[in-house]
Design a protein around this motif. Structure first.
Motif, short mmCIF file in Angstrom:
data_model
loop_
_atom_site.label_atom_id
_atom_site.label_comp_id
_atom_site.label_asym_id
_atom_site.label_seq_id
_atom_site.Cartn_x
_atom_site.Cartn_y
_atom_site.Cartn_z
N VAL A 102 -1.33 -19.88 -10.97
CA VAL A 102 -2.37 -19.47 -10.03
C VAL A 102 -2.39 -17.95 -9.96
O VAL A 102 -1.35 -17.30 -10.13
CB VAL A 102 -2.12 -20.11 -8.63
N CYS A 103 -3.56 -17.36 -9.78
CA CYS A 103 -3.63 -15.91 -9.61
C CYS A 103 -4.84 -15.54 -8.76
O CYS A 103 -5.71 -16.36 -8.51
CB CYS A 103 -3.72 -15.19 -10.97
N VAL A 104 -4.84 -14.29 -8.29
CA VAL A 104 -6.04 -13.75 -7.65
C VAL A 104 -6.76 -12.98 -8.75
O VAL A 104 -6.24 -12.01 -9.28
CB VAL A 104 -5.68 -12.83 -6.47
N SER A 105 -7.94 -13.44 -9.13
CA SER A 105 -8.64 -12.82 -10.25
C SER A 105 -9.55 -11.69 -9.79
O SER A 105 -9.86 -10.79 -10.56
CB SER A 105 -9.44 -13.87 -11.02
N ALA A 106 -9.96 -11.72 -8.53
CA ALA A 106 -10.79 -10.63 -8.01
C ALA A 106 -10.63 -10.56 -6.51
O ALA A 106 -10.34 -11.57 -5.86
CB ALA A 106 -12.26 -10.86 -8.37
N ALA A 107 -10.79 -9.36 -5.96
CA ALA A 107 -10.68 -9.19 -4.52
C ALA A 107 -11.37 -7.91 -4.13
O ALA A 107 -11.47 -6.98 -4.94
CB ALA A 107 -9.21 -9.14 -4.09
N ASP A 108 -11.88 -7.87 -2.90
CA ASP A 108 -12.52 -6.63 -2.45
C ASP A 108 -11.61 -5.83 -1.51
O ASP A 108 -12.07 -5.06 -0.68
CB ASP A 108 -13.89 -6.90 -1.81
N CYS A 109 -10.29 -6.03 -1.68
CA CYS A 109 -9.35 -5.25 -0.88
C CYS A 109 -9.18 -3.86 -1.50
O CYS A 109 -9.43 -3.67 -2.69
CB CYS A 109 -7.99 -5.96 -0.80
N PRO A 110 -8.78 -2.88 -0.70
CA PRO A 110 -8.70 -1.52 -1.25
C PRO A 110 -7.62 -1.30 -2.29
O PRO A 110 -7.80 -0.53 -3.22
CB PRO A 110 -8.44 -0.66 0.01
N ASP A 111 -6.47 -1.98 -2.17
CA ASP A 111 -5.36 -1.63 -3.06
C ASP A 111 -5.25 -2.46 -4.34
O ASP A 111 -4.61 -2.05 -5.29
CB ASP A 111 -4.02 -1.63 -2.31
N GLN A 112 -5.88 -3.64 -4.36
CA GLN A 112 -5.89 -4.50 -5.55
C GLN A 112 -4.49 -4.94 -6.01
O GLN A 112 -4.30 -5.34 -7.15
CB GLN A 112 -6.61 -3.80 -6.73
#
Lengths: 163, 150
Positions: free
Chosen positions: B100-110
């Motif tokens: 599992v992974c986070v493939s995209a996010a709109d958080c500032p630090d990524q």
């Protein structure tokens, strides 16, 4: 004398804030949350040893508050405040034990204390004890960063006292 | 005093004349030793955490401490994504067989995106700005850690 003290503390806060803001522009070096150099801590270590506990606490509090307003948000404020408080307490506790040439030790232990505070807030906020898995890595990075900032602060103390 | 060439018989230590070598006072050496040991302990602990065998196959996604989704990664057959509404932003979570992974996010630090695939070990994926955590838990029986975090 009050004016001199106010000016000096304000100037140190300004220097710390500039370092903090510049460092906040650098993207995170690793994929581990919470790892950073903490260069603004050079000023905290310097103030704690060369000036005094009260001034160091004031400079740190002002820098954290202003820093989160300028370069962060409310959640970064919580992490910085918890970490900063523990770091300051650890360093002030060590202040009596350490000589000037061992100043870096306070910085290393202070950085580790900062990481403890930081992760405690993270665990409380997310209610996920599994985050503690990051503690060893955070402590390692904190000790390395603390060594660097501590040596910088030590050099600073040495040069500033040579008037 | 430290530069005199004298031998202190009493404590078995010698103060040596100035040579090219940096010699730290005893107290500093004790500090260096203590901190080096602390660092080594952290290194060992980090290695254990990272290399922990991945027998836990259920990915638990939580936001602000509440479980929003649990996916049995051993039952996943093809790669797929879904969007999770975090605190103040969204994260796109991608699952594939066993990972599992986070493939995209709109958080500032990524930081959550850079973390990459979570396929084992004890360190969860975390997006602190959105208060999102993805951890691997063992499905069904539930151990002590699950009881606390669940």
């Amino acid at each position: 004398m009050q004016t001199k003290r106010l000016t000096r503390d304000a100037m140190l806060t300004g220097v710390a804030l500039i370092i903090f803001i510049v460092e906040a522009q650098i993207p995170p070096l690793t994929s581990v949350p919470g790892i950073k150099m903490g260069l603004a801590n050079i000023i905290t270590v310097y103030a704690a040893f060369a000036i005094g506990p009260a001034d160091a606490a004031l400079i740190l509090a002002a820098r954290i508050l202003l820093g989160s307003v300028v370069a962060g948000n409310l959640s970064t404020l919580m992490y910085s405040a918890a970490g900063g408080l523990l770091c300051l307490l650890a360093m002030l506790g060590l202040r009596r034990v350490l000589s000037e040439s061992q100043l870096w030790v306070a910085s290393v232990i202070g950085a580790a204390a900062h990481n403890l505070g930081q992760i405690a807030v993270a665990v409380a906020v997310t209610r996920t004890p599994a985050l503690l898995a990051y503690l060893p890595v955070l402590l390692m990075s904190g000790m390395i960063a603390g060594l660097f900032t501590g040596l910088c602060a030590q050099a600073l103390v040495k040069r500033m006292s040579r008037k | 005093m430290g530069n005199e060439k004298v031998t202190l018989k009493g404590n078995g230590r010698r103060s040596e004349p100035l040579s090219g070598k940096i010699k730290f006072p005893i107290q500093t050496r004790v500090w260096i030793g203590t901190l080096a040991i602390a660092f080594a302990v952290c290194l060992a602990a980090a290695a254990v955490v990272w290399l922990l065998p991945g027998s836990r196959r259920v990915a638990r996604v939580s936001v602000d401490g509440a479980v929003v989704r649990e996916i049995d990664l051993s039952a996943v057959t093809a790669e797929g994504s879904f969007v999770v509404e975090g605190v103040g932003g969204t994260n796109t979570v991608t699952v594939r067989p066993g990972g599992v992974c986070v493939s995209a996010a709109d958080c500032p630090d990524q930081v959550c995106v850079k973390r990459g695939w979570l396929e084992g070990g004890a360190a969860p994926i975390v997006c602190l700005p959105h208060r999102l955590v993805i951890e691997l838990v063992s499905g069904g029986d539930g151990n002590a850690l699950d009881a606390i975090s669940g």
